[in-house]
Design an enzyme around this catalytic site. Structure first.
Site, mmCIF file in Angstrom:
data_model
loop_
_atom_site.group_PDB
_atom_site.id
_atom_site.type_symbol
_atom_site.label_atom_id
_atom_site.label_comp_id
_atom_site.label_asym_id
_atom_site.label_seq_id
_atom_site.Cartn_x
_atom_site.Cartn_y
_atom_site.Cartn_z
ATOM 1 N N HIS A 206 7.908 -37.365 24.038
ATOM 2 C CA HIS A 206 6.851 -38.092 24.746
ATOM 3 C C HIS A 206 5.496 -37.821 24.087
ATOM 4 C CE1 HIS A 206 5.596 -34.797 27.895
ATOM 5 N NE2 HIS A 206 5.747 -34.286 26.706
ATOM 6 N N CYS B 295 -0.765 -32.350 23.405
ATOM 7 C CA CYS B 295 0.225 -33.294 23.958
ATOM 8 C C CYS B 295 -0.117 -34.729 23.612
ATOM 9 C CB CYS B 295 0.335 -33.122 25.464
ATOM 10 S SG CYS B 295 0.905 -31.479 25.919
ATOM 11 N N HIS C 145 5.892 -35.429 20.574
ATOM 12 C CA HIS C 145 6.600 -34.151 20.479
ATOM 13 C C HIS C 145 7.729 -34.235 21.512
ATOM 14 C CE1 HIS C 145 3.885 -33.586 23.833
ATOM 15 N NE2 HIS C 145 4.637 -32.590 24.239
ATOM 16 N N HIS D 53 10.914 -32.137 24.309
ATOM 17 C CA HIS D 53 11.358 -31.015 25.140
ATOM 18 C C HIS D 53 12.849 -31.106 25.434
ATOM 19 C CE1 HIS D 53 7.218 -29.844 25.943
ATOM 20 N NE2 HIS D 53 6.926 -31.077 26.284
ATOM 21 N N ASP E 122 17.958 -39.491 28.187
ATOM 22 C CA ASP E 122 18.481 -38.507 27.236
ATOM 23 C C ASP E 122 18.444 -39.051 25.805
ATOM 24 O OD1 ASP E 122 19.609 -36.122 26.350
ATOM 25 O OD2 ASP E 122 21.643 -36.935 26.469
ATOM 26 N N HIS E 123 17.877 -38.242 24.914
ATOM 27 C CA HIS E 123 17.711 -38.630 23.510
ATOM 28 C C HIS E 123 16.869 -39.903 23.388
ATOM 29 C CE1 HIS E 123 20.634 -35.483 22.805
ATOM 30 N NE2 HIS E 123 20.375 -35.548 21.518
ATOM 31 N N GLU F 253 9.984 -28.656 32.248
ATOM 32 C CA GLU F 253 9.601 -29.191 30.939
ATOM 33 C C GLU F 253 9.797 -28.109 29.872
ATOM 34 O OE1 GLU F 253 6.228 -32.227 30.414
ATOM 35 O OE2 GLU F 253 5.344 -30.320 29.816
#
Lengths: 136, 136, 136, 136, 136, 136
Positions: free
Chosen positions: C14, C33, C39, C41, C79-80, C124
């Site tokens: 994100h 951020c 970047h 998580h 996801d991914h 996170e």
């Protein structure tokens, strides 16, 4: 009010099934957990007591005492045991995490003399856990 | 050389005892782990493969493939099982962490085609674990 | 009442920024951020359902069913993925942990049929997490 | 309402004893924790703030700001310190987990400007922790 | 050969300084760890024994026995202690993780009768740890 | 010889694909990790240095110094970054865990002046990790 928690551990085996169900019903509902020879877990139990710190000691409840209460009244009955066969207070109970947590509450609650038992949280795996606060 | 590890999980029950021992001998050696109705654990298995990264993919071994090798050849045999009764490749074996790790190696090693199996590490609890590198 | 929790995982990228802000404002508020290329998580989501155990099964909700509800309605979307670009229900939303947790609640809550959704907790990182109980 | 938590760490030493007690009383109540030369812990503090996300930022409170508030007003006073001797706001206090948590609340609460401090949870070890919500 | 590990815990305080250094030198080298009143940690010690599983028991070494060896010869000396003042075998030693690990090896190694001590790993925090294999 | 390890953290995004492959080949090999908009992870890097403790300090290497070496030469380049686009020393490299670990070694190794770099271990998730010891 302060909430004080002690985390403890036990290893046990169990099988999930309802004796009133057919084999097919038990398989449909309990799937892998219905293996007739059982399987097992490393359970973690967090026991939380709520109260005011005693101004003399700074403790809500001495965690050594809480540890002993939980050990004598619950852990010693379930650790290295088969939860379907070996535990008097689980006789006739399907040993789901929910029912084990209720049993833990009932075993521990009468013995907490400083503060009052606020919740028990039972981890069956890292990813599955239940919390019970006695509000039946 | 790079060492690539995939960690996987299974839940199983077992009882530790030697059928050649008397009840007293089994109690003396295996203590709580000799409970006739068994107990159980959440086991974690770390499977480590050593090799050179493929320059086309940057992978020593695709971990999706390694995960599938470990699942099909080991996890599916032991997850939600009784290790004394349900697992063909553990028949006649005392299911200590040591012996389960050796069995995991033997089940997985022939199927690793990229790189070579370097070690298997089996956690029985957070505090007890064993590592085997195949050097029998 | 019992509180039953299932923990699940997804990996996503994100970037935090408000398109109405200037670059300077975005840097001042979102700092690292706000990296334009993003970047990411490893997120953990704990989904908690409250209810009475069914006396037939001992379950508040079968965690296999809860896992499937969360997977189909939330995890498969994130996801991914890139949370700014790939997720229909996050379009136009700044993907902070707070806003992702609200979106998870909204995606999951209508599908919980046994018991009721009580909370979602989104980690996170190990050190940063948010909890939402639907009380808007 | 969303609950946002930041987890932080400090290492400190302490001795538990009540100067009004005799040596025998201190030993009976505090046992190993009464070692005159002290012992120590890696403490973890979870600071939870409750509030509405700001629609401009998606944040209840910027965790970088919360981290700074906790560092300046609490962690810098206790990290790598002796809690009996080095910390002005613990002078005359028995440094149990309960009393440290109350002190953390009192140090941090006035400085939280976005949302309001909801709870502080202090882990003394992995197995012992206390939560305080300011309700004196 | 199999590597069997038992993880154990102790809480202790210490101060890092070299009595031959000036105060300025100690501050420059040891920084926060040179606080005269000390600080502390929850230490974890992993003790690894290498050997062949006994065919009668499936054990390299009974972990109950290894646990007792480590407790009696090391943990009981350091748990809830000040490592600078209370521990005979650390007298005159700067209690860095490195030196504590060497001392743990020396205390435990002569008592391991099944297999041989392979390594000791000491975690001072989650992020800092040292391993020693006895190869002086 | 003692092995001293410092664990550090960074959050980053990446996409796995080989520009020489067709879209179909990239999908077949990299699957979900080939999402064009990327995804991300909380990475943990363990940096292990081997050496003799300095008798003056008890340190193999001061972990404050090691932390700074790793931060300046590696973490600052990758934290809150896109590993495909933002990192000079990863340009043209498929950012698999294997290749990131090799890059970390190459960035850190020349700067370790006390002891010598022994290994870097990179955790991409809790379940996937790689170790590199520089033996190319």
């Amino acid at each position: 009010m302060i909430f004080v928690t002690r985390k403890m551990h036990f290893s046990a085996s169990h099988r999930l099934f309802n004796p009133k169900y057919t084999d097919e019903e038990n398989d449909a509902v309990f799937d892998k957990c219905n293996n007739p020879n059982g399987h097992g877990h490393n359970y973690y139990l967090e026991v939380c007591v709520a109260g005011e710190p005693n101004p003399e000691t700074g403790y809500v409840i001495d965690l050594k005492i809480l540890k002993r209460i939980v050990k004598v009244n619950f852990i010693d009955f379930v650790d290295h045991k088969n939860l379907n066969l070996d535990v008097p207070f689980l006789r006739g109970v399907i040993p789901t995490a929910e029912n084990i947590a209720i049993a833990a509450w009932d075993q521990i609650e009468p013995h907490v003399t400083d503060g009052r038992l606020f919740s028990v949280t039972l981890y069956e795996t890292e990813n599955n856990f239940v919390e019970y606060k006695g509000n039946r």
